[in-house]
Write a protein that holds these residues in place. Structure first.
Motif, PDB file in Angstrom:
ATOM      1  N   ARG A  42       0.831  -1.211   0.000  1.00 20.14           N
ATOM      2  CA  ARG A  42       0.000   0.000   0.000  1.00 20.14           C
ATOM      3  C   ARG A  42       0.865   1.261   0.000  1.00 20.14           C
ATOM      4  NH1 ARG A  42      -3.082  -2.999   3.769  1.00 20.14           N
ATOM      5  NH2 ARG A  42      -2.109  -1.852   5.500  1.00 20.14           N
ATOM      6  N   ARG A  43       1.999   1.203   0.698  1.00 19.91           N
ATOM      7  CA  ARG A  43       2.839   2.393   0.831  1.00 19.91           C
ATOM      8  C   ARG A  43       3.771   2.603  -0.362  1.00 19.91           C
ATOM      9  NH1 ARG A  43       4.740   1.914   7.224  1.00 19.91           N
ATOM     10  NH2 ARG A  43       2.658   2.218   8.123  1.00 19.91           N
ATOM     11  N   TRP A  44       4.290   1.505  -0.929  1.00 18.51           N
ATOM     12  CA  TRP A  44       5.361   1.622  -1.919  1.00 18.51           C
ATOM     13  C   TRP A  44       4.922   1.345  -3.354  1.00 18.51           C
ATOM     14  CZ3 TRP A  44       9.774  -1.358   1.103  1.00 18.51           C
ATOM     15  CH2 TRP A  44      10.123  -0.591   2.219  1.00 18.51           C
ATOM     16  N   ASN A  45       3.716   0.852  -3.554  1.00 18.34           N
ATOM     17  CA  ASN A  45       3.241   0.561  -4.908  1.00 18.34           C
ATOM     18  C   ASN A  45       2.520   1.787  -5.468  1.00 18.34           C
ATOM     19  OD1 ASN A  45       2.655  -0.772  -7.273  1.00 18.34           O
ATOM     20  ND2 ASN A  45       0.985  -1.987  -6.422  1.00 18.34           N
ATOM     21  N   ARG A  46       3.297   2.848  -5.675  1.00 19.01           N
ATOM     22  CA  ARG A  46       2.738   4.117  -6.143  1.00 19.01           C
ATOM     23  C   ARG A  46       3.685   4.741  -7.161  1.00 19.01           C
ATOM     24  NH1 ARG A  46       1.347   6.975  -0.291  1.00 19.01           N
ATOM     25  NH2 ARG A  46      -0.166   5.417   0.455  1.00 19.01           N
ATOM     26  N   GLY A  47       3.122   5.678  -7.917  1.00 15.11           N
ATOM     27  CA  GLY A  47       3.960   6.447  -8.823  1.00 15.11           C
ATOM     28  C   GLY A  47       4.154   5.782 -10.170  1.00 15.11           C
ATOM     29  N   SER A  48       5.285   6.128 -10.793  1.00 15.19           N
ATOM     30  CA  SER A  48       5.602   5.626 -12.120  1.00 15.19           C
ATOM     31  C   SER A  48       5.911   4.130 -12.074  1.00 15.19           C
ATOM     32  CB  SER A  48       6.817   6.365 -12.673  1.00 15.19           C
ATOM     33  OG  SER A  48       7.969   6.045 -11.915  1.00 15.19           O
ATOM     34  N   PRO A  49       5.863   3.446 -13.232  1.00 15.49           N
ATOM     35  CA  PRO A  49       6.245   2.033 -13.246  1.00 15.49           C
ATOM     36  C   PRO A  49       7.647   1.796 -12.681  1.00 15.49           C
ATOM     37  CG  PRO A  49       5.135   2.603 -15.287  1.00 15.49           C
ATOM     38  CD  PRO A  49       5.320   3.882 -14.535  1.00 15.49           C
ATOM     39  N   ARG A  50       8.600   2.678 -12.979  1.00 11.83           N
ATOM     40  CA  ARG A  50       9.959   2.506 -12.455  1.00 11.83           C
ATOM     41  C   ARG A  50       9.968   2.611 -10.942  1.00 11.83           C
ATOM     42  NH1 ARG A  50      14.364   5.648 -11.040  1.00 11.83           N
ATOM     43  NH2 ARG A  50      16.400   4.692 -11.487  1.00 11.83           N
ATOM     44  N   ARG A  51       9.235   3.586 -10.401  1.00 13.49           N
ATOM     45  CA  ARG A  51       9.170   3.736  -8.942  1.00 13.49           C
ATOM     46  C   ARG A  51       8.484   2.539  -8.297  1.00 13.49           C
ATOM     47  NH1 ARG A  51       6.625   8.942  -5.652  1.00 13.49           N
ATOM     48  NH2 ARG A  51       7.032   8.138  -3.540  1.00 13.49           N
ATOM     49  N   ARG A  52       7.441   2.028  -8.944  1.00 16.08           N
ATOM     50  CA  ARG A  52       6.750   0.851  -8.413  1.00 16.08           C
ATOM     51  C   ARG A  52       7.680  -0.366  -8.405  1.00 16.08           C
ATOM     52  NH1 ARG A  52       0.840   0.919  -8.753  1.00 16.08           N
ATOM     53  NH2 ARG A  52       0.142   3.011  -9.302  1.00 16.08           N
ATOM     54  N   ARG A  53       8.451  -0.525  -9.481  1.00 13.03           N
ATOM     55  CA  ARG A  53       9.369  -1.660  -9.534  1.00 13.03           C
ATOM     56  C   ARG A  53      10.425  -1.553  -8.443  1.00 13.03           C
ATOM     57  NH1 ARG A  53      11.966  -4.457 -14.860  1.00 13.03           N
ATOM     58  NH2 ARG A  53       9.753  -4.852 -15.137  1.00 13.03           N
ATOM     59  N   LEU A  54      10.968  -0.359  -8.250  1.00 15.87           N
ATOM     60  CA  LEU A  54      11.955  -0.171  -7.180  1.00 15.87           C
ATOM     61  C   LEU A  54      11.329  -0.422  -5.809  1.00 15.87           C
ATOM     62  CD1 LEU A  54      13.849   2.996  -8.473  1.00 15.87           C
ATOM     63  CD2 LEU A  54      14.710   0.640  -8.353  1.00 15.87           C
ATOM     64  N   GLY A  55      10.071  -0.022  -5.645  1.00  9.34           N
ATOM     65  CA  GLY A  55       9.383  -0.302  -4.388  1.00  9.34           C
ATOM     66  C   GLY A  55       9.232  -1.787  -4.150  1.00  9.34           C
ATOM     67  N   GLY A  56       8.946  -2.533  -5.219  1.00  9.11           N
ATOM     68  CA  GLY A  56       8.834  -3.987  -5.097  1.00  9.11           C
ATOM     69  C   GLY A  56      10.157  -4.633  -4.757  1.00  9.11           C
ATOM     70  N   VAL A  57      11.237  -4.132  -5.344  1.00  7.91           N
ATOM     71  CA  VAL A  57      12.572  -4.649  -5.021  1.00  7.91           C
ATOM     72  C   VAL A  57      12.887  -4.396  -3.553  1.00  7.91           C
ATOM     73  CG1 VAL A  57      15.039  -4.361  -5.452  1.00  7.91           C
ATOM     74  CG2 VAL A  57      13.443  -4.430  -7.378  1.00  7.91           C
ATOM     75  N   ALA A  58      12.595  -3.168  -3.090  1.00  8.23           N
ATOM     76  CA  ALA A  58      12.860  -2.845  -1.682  1.00  8.23           C
ATOM     77  C   ALA A  58      12.010  -3.706  -0.751  1.00  8.23           C
ATOM     78  CB  ALA A  58      12.577  -1.363  -1.440  1.00  8.23           C
ATOM     79  N   MET A  59      10.749  -3.921  -1.120  1.00  6.99           N
ATOM     80  CA  MET A  59       9.868  -4.738  -0.283  1.00  6.99           C
ATOM     81  C   MET A  59      10.392  -6.150  -0.129  1.00  6.99           C
ATOM     82  SD  MET A  59       7.339  -7.271  -0.380  1.00  6.99           S
ATOM     83  CE  MET A  59       6.596  -7.279  -2.001  1.00  6.99           C
ATOM     84  N   ILE A  60      10.794  -6.773  -1.236  1.00  9.74           N
ATOM     85  CA  ILE A  60      11.234  -8.164  -1.148  1.00  9.74           C
ATOM     86  C   ILE A  60      12.572  -8.258  -0.425  1.00  9.74           C
ATOM     87  CG2 ILE A  60      12.489  -8.355  -3.340  1.00  9.74           C
ATOM     88  CD1 ILE A  60       9.984 -10.919  -1.955  1.00  9.74           C
ATOM     89  N   ALA A  61      13.420  -7.235  -0.551  1.00  8.19           N
ATOM     90  CA  ALA A  61      14.699  -7.237   0.167  1.00  8.19           C
ATOM     91  C   ALA A  61      14.478  -7.137   1.669  1.00  8.19           C
ATOM     92  CB  ALA A  61      15.573  -6.081  -0.332  1.00  8.19           C
ATOM     93  N   VAL A  62      13.619  -6.217   2.079  1.00 12.75           N
ATOM     94  CA  VAL A  62      13.327  -6.051   3.511  1.00 12.75           C
ATOM     95  C   VAL A  62      12.668  -7.305   4.065  1.00 12.75           C
ATOM     96  CG1 VAL A  62      11.887  -4.784   5.156  1.00 12.75           C
ATOM     97  CG2 VAL A  62      13.185  -3.542   3.408  1.00 12.75           C
ATOM     98  N   LEU A  63      11.684  -7.803   3.347  1.00 13.74           N
ATOM     99  CA  LEU A  63      10.924  -8.972   3.813  1.00 13.74           C
ATOM    100  C   LEU A  63      11.822 -10.190   3.980  1.00 13.74           C
ATOM    101  CD1 LEU A  63       7.893  -9.783   4.299  1.00 13.74           C
ATOM    102  CD2 LEU A  63       7.952 -10.705   1.981  1.00 13.74           C
ATOM    103  N   THR A  64      12.675 -10.446   2.991  1.00 14.19           N
ATOM    104  CA  THR A  64      13.557 -11.610   3.041  1.00 14.19           C
ATOM    105  C   THR A  64      14.558 -11.489   4.185  1.00 14.19           C
ATOM    106  OG1 THR A  64      13.343 -11.868   0.646  1.00 14.19           O
ATOM    107  CG2 THR A  64      15.153 -13.020   1.708  1.00 14.19           C
ATOM    108  N   ALA A  65      15.119 -10.291   4.362  1.00  7.49           N
ATOM    109  CA  ALA A  65      16.093 -10.088   5.438  1.00  7.49           C
ATOM    110  C   ALA A  65      15.456 -10.275   6.807  1.00  7.49           C
ATOM    111  CB  ALA A  65      16.709  -8.694   5.320  1.00  7.49           C
ATOM    112  N   VAL A  66      14.270  -9.718   6.991  1.00 10.38           N
ATOM    113  CA  VAL A  66      13.600  -9.811   8.299  1.00 10.38           C
ATOM    114  C   VAL A  66      13.172 -11.250   8.583  1.00 10.38           C
ATOM    115  CG1 VAL A  66      11.568  -9.118   9.614  1.00 10.38           C
ATOM    116  CG2 VAL A  66      12.854  -7.418   8.317  1.00 10.38           C
ATOM    117  N   ALA A  67      12.550 -11.905   7.595  1.00 14.76           N
ATOM    118  CA  ALA A  67      12.097 -13.280   7.809  1.00 14.76           C
ATOM    119  C   ALA A  67      13.276 -14.216   8.019  1.00 14.76           C
ATOM    120  CB  ALA A  67      11.266 -13.750   6.616  1.00 14.76           C
ATOM    121  N   GLY A  68      14.308 -14.082   7.192  1.00 13.71           N
ATOM    122  CA  GLY A  68      15.482 -14.933   7.348  1.00 13.71           C
ATOM    123  C   GLY A  68      16.173 -14.707   8.679  1.00 13.71           C
ATOM    124  N   GLY A  69      16.289 -13.446   9.067  1.00 13.58           N
ATOM    125  CA  GLY A  69      16.923 -13.149  10.354  1.00 13.58           C
ATOM    126  C   GLY A  69      16.119 -13.675  11.522  1.00 13.58           C
ATOM    127  N   ALA A  70      14.795 -13.514  11.452  1.00 13.72           N
ATOM    128  CA  ALA A  70      13.941 -14.018  12.534  1.00 13.72           C
ATOM    129  C   ALA A  70      14.020 -15.537  12.619  1.00 13.72           C
ATOM    130  CB  ALA A  70      12.497 -13.578  12.299  1.00 13.72           C
TER     131      ALA A  70
END
Length: 317
Positions: A42-70
């Motif tokens: 909801r927060r990062w899937n906004r703006g231009s297609p390039r911005r949305r793609r970068l938001g998706g990259v950031a989301m999966i990076a954060v999610l993977t790091a947090v889940a793997g670390g936990a």
């Protein structure tokens, strides 16, 4: 030892599954993972297609790091045998062997006891296609296809990542797989944002899909009426023609082993999606008895996966 942890987690899930009472009290890891995915989308899937793609990259990076670390932290919480037992119980929640079989068996039971309407309702819980577009054979094929595909990404993949990278590896995998199921769609909303989740899910599932197909071929040699040669031929001929780089491998193996013709054109959201047939030349008119045949093959393949892990534990222990 990660292989011992993976084997123990398989045994716990195979025996106990994920208890309903526990689900009601604390939820399930997929639900926990899904909440931050929804929030970040909801927060990062906004703006231009390039911005949305970068938001998706950031989301999966954060999610993977947090889940793997936990997961890694939880796996190291307690030492010795007690720690292994706790980690195995936690790890079992990331594997779906028992729950997958239960959901697929429910489709067979629904068709047998309630007819087509009940079968459509049951299969709608495990597949994303339009249930109203399915006749009885289509319902049965959908259940068998779901069984084959989810054997790979719901059982083999989390077990394999756990055997390689411990509880943290399995948790990171589950985060990626959940993100793909939620945002990895080729729809206007998720085309750009879900790109990273979909591509990473394809990558982390690639080894498991091939291993799942090998296990199904081997299982076919042990199940009366199944054909390991037919499974191997279908993999070589059909697997790479599937629209998914991974799903075709276990689907082709399942189809060839049992003489079925799976996949092909299917309706999703009212749209006909073209796809290759897995097990070309096989039988498409399936019923509840065929779902049960597929479940027998599945459980033998699952047992072979556990046996392989036991062999690794013995060889390295």
């Amino acid at each position: 030892m990660p292989a011992l942890l993976a084997l123990a987690a398989m045994l716990v899930e195979g025996i106990a599954g994920y208890p309903d009472g526990l689900f009601r009290r604390v939820g399930h890891p997929v639900v926990w993972i899904g909440r931050p995915i929804s929030t970040l989308e909801r927060r990062w899937n906004r703006g231009s297609p390039r911005r949305r793609r970068l938001g998706g990259v950031a989301m999966i990076a954060v999610l993977t790091a947090v889940a793997g670390g936990a997961g890694a932290g939880a796996g190291a919480l307690l030492p010795g045998t007690l720690g292994l037992v706790v980690a195995a119980c936690l790890g079992s929640s990331l594997i779906a062997q028992r729950s997958l079989a239960a959901h697929v068996r429910a489709v067979a039971v629904a068709l047998e006891t309630g007819g087509l309407a009940a079968g459509r309702e049951a299969v709608s819980r495990i597949v994303g296609r339009d249930p109203e577009a399915l006749d009885e054979a289509g319902v049965a094929r959908a259940a068998v296809e779901s069984l084959a595909e989810n054997f790979s990404d719901g059982v083999v993949a989390p077990v394999a990542w756990m055997a390689v990278a411990g509880l943290g590896g399995a948790a990171a995998y589950k985060a990626i797989n959940t993100a793909d199921s939620m945002v990895g769609h080729r729809s206007p909303r998720f085309q750009a944002f879900g790109w990273a989740a979909a591509r990473l899910d394809d990558l982390v599932n690639l080894p498991a899909s091939r291993l799942a197909s090998v296990l199904l071929v081997a299982a076919a040699a042990l199940v009366p009426g199944a054909s390991p040669a037919g499974a191997a031929r279908a993999i070589g001929r059909d697997a790479r023609r599937h629209r998914s780089p991974n799903a075709g491998w276990p689907e082709a193996a399942m189809a060839g082993a049992l003489g079925f013709a799976l996949a092909g054109p299917r309706h999703y959201g009212g749209v006909l999606v073209e796809d290759a047939v897995m097990g070309a030349g096989g039988r498409r008119e399936l019923g509840p008895a065929d779902i049960r045949r597929a479940l027998r093959l599945y459980w033998v393949a699952d047992a072979l996966l556990a046996a392989g892990l036991a062999g690794v534990v013995i060889a390295t222990g």
